[in-house]
Design an enzyme around this catalytic site. Sequence first.
Site, PDB file in Angstrom:
ATOM      1  N   SER A   1      18.794 -13.396 -17.880  1.00 51.86           N
ATOM      2  CA  SER A   1      18.744 -12.018 -17.395  1.00 51.86           C
ATOM      3  C   SER A   1      18.485 -11.984 -15.891  1.00 51.86           C
ATOM      4  O   SER A   1      17.801 -12.866 -15.345  1.00 51.86           O
ATOM      5  CB  SER A   1      17.593 -11.312 -18.120  1.00 51.86           C
TER       6      SER A   1
ATOM      7  N   TYR B   1       8.525 -10.680 -21.067  1.00 53.44           N
ATOM      8  CA  TYR B   1       9.929 -10.875 -21.457  1.00 53.44           C
ATOM      9  C   TYR B   1      10.660 -11.681 -20.382  1.00 53.44           C
ATOM     10  O   TYR B   1      11.346 -12.665 -20.673  1.00 53.44           O
ATOM     11  CB  TYR B   1      10.611  -9.512 -21.670  1.00 53.44           C
TER      12      TYR B   1
ATOM     13  N   LYS C   1      12.479 -15.718 -20.281  1.00 51.34           N
ATOM     14  CA  LYS C   1      13.815 -16.118 -19.803  1.00 51.34           C
ATOM     15  C   LYS C   1      13.676 -17.207 -18.739  1.00 51.34           C
ATOM     16  O   LYS C   1      14.409 -18.194 -18.733  1.00 51.34           O
ATOM     17  CB  LYS C   1      14.557 -14.902 -19.229  1.00 51.34           C
TER      18      LYS C   1
END
Length: 333
Positions: A124, A149, A153
């Site tokens: 992302s 989050y 990644k």
Amino acid sequence: MSILLTGGTGYIGSHTAVELINAGYDIVIADNLSNSEAVVIDYIETITKKRPKFYQADVCDKAQLEKIFDENKITAVLHFAGYKAVGESVSEPIKYYRNNLDSAITLLEVMQSAGCNQFIFSSSATVYGTGATVPYKEEMPTGHCANPYGWTKYMIEQILTDAAKANNNLSVVLLRYFNPVGAHESGLIGEKPVGVPNNLMPYITQTAAGMRDHLSVFGNDYDTKDGTGVRDFIHVVDLAKGHVKALEYANKNLGCEVFNLGTGTGYSVLDLVNTFMEVNGINIPYEIAPRRAGDIATSYANATKAKEKLGWQAQLGLKEMCKDAWNFQKNCK
Ligand code: NAD
Ligand code: UFG
């Protein structure tokens, strides 16, 4: 020979499944249905006239994964499975670290035992972190992520980078997605969040459908052309096609490579709202609200590396994104 899509009944995975089948690949989907529905397999079949093999399986469960690799000759994996709600990752970080890290590591272990050496990862733009300057380029430093989050990644990118360094046969492609919106033109598959949407486009479509009474625009005092946040919105079908190119790339190149998948153009929140109203002839009542914690003013990609090395470039514009998103919402049961 098959390609495994973990999280393949989800939003991006299902669109990628369609594009891979259309490109002639045999695919297998593994998903635990924590954020999607099994009926998506029927829709993929309706669109492509081919039914993908489906396992309801948890990617953190080694035994379930081993069964999939035993029963199929998997040559490459596209790893979409994971949790993605930014706000929830702040309130329940352990759940996010457990699921996102565990699924990636378990998958890597099982792939290694099975001699499967191609790994395409759903990363992302959030890994560029707070304080990075636009347009984001792949070689820019990553880190300073705004939430757990984003850190998952970042950490998985590191794990995959190290795995590729240690195994000369491994080919890893890290795909940094920008802001996927829109839906397949059939209106059968699209983004169907559980509960109140966090992301802008599903909130707009649900407001258009009368499920929400108005949209809150989070902040109009950013240093942008109209004061609202600017993002690199990319049609999910373009994004899906990028995966077909990434797979071709992984087949020919060893090591670890990273690509931005964005359009290279930033549009503001109000650009998206106004285009949606214009294209679909629907009014979206909106109110300016305070900034949302953790948001940045502007995020968009430098998309030249994917064009040069993958031969991929986004084709669809804001109008198609808005038209297809609304077409899907109208079809939603
Ligand atoms: P999604 O929630 O629609 O799809 C993810 C799928 O993974 C779901 O179907 C869910 O049921 C499944 N899943 C979750 N944990 C699992 C597990 N342990 N085992 C098996 N299945 C599991 O999300 P999406 O928007 O399609 O995103 C796909 C990937 O792309 C995610 O990794 C996400 O973090 C990443 N990504 C998404 C965006 C975005 O804006 N949508 C942006 C950047 C990156
Ligand atoms: N926004 C509103 N109102 C809403 C929802 C969003 O004004 O109801 C604004 C936000 O403030 C932001 C813009 O719309 O300025 C986009 O917000 P989204 O929540 O749709 O997307 P983000 O850019 O915050 O994050 C998304 C994904 C992340 C991913 C990131 C980069 O949610 O998972 O894109 O790919 F990491």
